[in-house]
Write a protein that holds these residues in place. Structure first.
Motif, PDB file in Angstrom:
ATOM      1  N   GLU A   1       0.851  -1.185   0.000  1.00 38.03           N
ATOM      2  CA  GLU A   1       0.000   0.000   0.000  1.00 38.03           C
ATOM      3  C   GLU A   1       0.885   1.234   0.000  1.00 38.03           C
ATOM      4  OE1 GLU A   1      -3.328   2.161   2.864  1.00 38.03           O
ATOM      5  OE2 GLU A   1      -2.449   0.257   3.472  1.00 38.03           O
ATOM      6  N   LYS A   2       0.598   2.159  -0.912  1.00 31.90           N
ATOM      7  CA  LYS A   2       1.319   3.431  -0.899  1.00 31.90           C
ATOM      8  C   LYS A   2       0.683   4.281   0.187  1.00 31.90           C
ATOM      9  CE  LYS A   2       3.334   6.957  -3.736  1.00 31.90           C
ATOM     10  NZ  LYS A   2       3.581   7.488  -5.059  1.00 31.90           N
TER      11      LYS A   2
ATOM     12  N   ASP B   1       6.291   8.588  -1.731  1.00 37.27           N
ATOM     13  CA  ASP B   1       7.462   7.712  -1.759  1.00 37.27           C
ATOM     14  C   ASP B   1       7.560   6.766  -0.559  1.00 37.27           C
ATOM     15  OD1 ASP B   1       8.168   8.917  -4.156  1.00 37.27           O
ATOM     16  OD2 ASP B   1       9.435  10.413  -3.170  1.00 37.27           O
ATOM     17  N   VAL B   2       6.443   6.487   0.107  1.00 35.35           N
ATOM     18  CA  VAL B   2       6.431   5.574   1.260  1.00 35.35           C
ATOM     19  C   VAL B   2       5.405   4.476   1.008  1.00 35.35           C
ATOM     20  CG1 VAL B   2       6.043   5.354   3.752  1.00 35.35           C
ATOM     21  CG2 VAL B   2       7.117   7.423   2.839  1.00 35.35           C
TER      22      VAL B   2
ATOM     23  N   LYS C   1       8.196  -1.193   6.287  1.00 36.84           N
ATOM     24  CA  LYS C   1       8.039   0.144   5.713  1.00 36.84           C
ATOM     25  C   LYS C   1       9.131   0.306   4.654  1.00 36.84           C
ATOM     26  CE  LYS C   1       8.644   5.000   6.877  1.00 36.84           C
ATOM     27  NZ  LYS C   1       9.097   5.920   7.932  1.00 36.84           N
ATOM     28  N   ALA C   2       8.743   0.775   3.486  1.00 31.68           N
ATOM     29  CA  ALA C   2       9.711   0.999   2.411  1.00 31.68           C
ATOM     30  C   ALA C   2       9.654   2.452   1.963  1.00 31.68           C
ATOM     31  CB  ALA C   2       9.418   0.082   1.228  1.00 31.68           C
ATOM     32  N   GLU C   3      10.810   3.073   1.888  1.00 30.48           N
ATOM     33  CA  GLU C   3      10.916   4.439   1.381  1.00 30.48           C
ATOM     34  C   GLU C   3      11.633   4.396   0.041  1.00 30.48           C
ATOM     35  OE1 GLU C   3      12.127   7.539   4.106  1.00 30.48           O
ATOM     36  OE2 GLU C   3      11.640   6.220   5.801  1.00 30.48           O
TER      37      GLU C   3
ATOM     38  N   PHE D   1      15.427   1.538  -2.621  1.00 31.33           N
ATOM     39  CA  PHE D   1      14.495   1.556  -1.492  1.00 31.33           C
ATOM     40  C   PHE D   1      15.249   1.317  -0.189  1.00 31.33           C
ATOM     41  CE2 PHE D   1      11.968   0.369  -5.108  1.00 31.33           C
ATOM     42  CZ  PHE D   1      10.774   1.031  -4.914  1.00 31.33           C
ATOM     43  N   GLU D   2      14.803   1.985   0.866  1.00 28.92           N
ATOM     44  CA  GLU D   2      15.231   1.671   2.229  1.00 28.92           C
ATOM     45  C   GLU D   2      14.040   1.013   2.895  1.00 28.92           C
ATOM     46  OE1 GLU D   2      17.027   4.703   4.614  1.00 28.92           O
ATOM     47  OE2 GLU D   2      18.253   5.403   2.942  1.00 28.92           O
TER      48      GLU D   2
END
Length: 180
Positions: free
Chosen positions: A95-96, A100-101, A120-122, A138-139
């Protein structure tokens, strides 16, 4: 209506790292890595909210910069790398949740135990490298309880201190490449 093209991105292991952190004696943090891993991200076009993520790491490649501890982590008291050579993750939803998260939910399997985890992906951006490969970065972060995955080894010091904490923080810096 035009069909969207499926795109398979591959993790670039040269420009990615899979890291975990765990408290030692409750007073400091030990950092470890998995040195051997692979994964894919399948998207509709370049829309990461549609992604299906598959990832695996070789448990024998665990590295905490201390050989004796690494051998213990490979043993049956932890990863049991001989019997369970890989840990895996497969996304079940993405899910966005902001600019950008993304929130990634998926099934993590360590040893023979599978549990749903939330990460959580940034999104760090996309760029074409010197060789014409289109890449995105991605982090990714999250937490798990190691005991829920059968990593139950436990020890207490003479003073009553806990040797290894239960919470494991995950920190992944991942670069993925789209085929040209």
């Amino acid at each position: 209506m035009e069909a969207t093209t499926k795109t398979t991105w591959n993790i670039d292991p040269t420009h990615s790292e899979i890291q975990f952190k765990i408290k030692h004696l409750v007073i400091s943090t030990v950092t470890g890595h998995f040195r051997q891993f692979e994964g894919t991200v399948e998207t509709e076009g370049d829309d990461f909210a549609t992604a299906a993520i598959r990832f695996s790491a070789d448990t024998a490649s665990v590295d905490t910069n201390q050989a004796q501890r690494d051998e213990h982590l490979r043993s049956a008291e932890f990863f049991d790398a001989e019997k369970f050579p890989k840990l895996t993750f497969e996304s079940t939803s993405i899910e966005k949740t902001g600019d950008d998260v993304y929130t990634i939910t998926g099934d993590l399997t360590i040893k023979d135990i599978t549990k749903s985890v939330v990460l959580k992906a940034e999104y760090g951006g996309s760029m074409t490298d010197f060789y014409g490969n289109y890449k995105s970065g991605f982090e990714v972060s999250g937490k798990i309880n190691r005991k829920e995955f059968g990593l139950t080894w436990h020890a207490v010091t003479e003073a009553g201190g806990i040797v290894a904490g239960d919470e494991v923080k995950l920190a992944l810096n991942v670069q993925i490449a789209r085929p040209a």
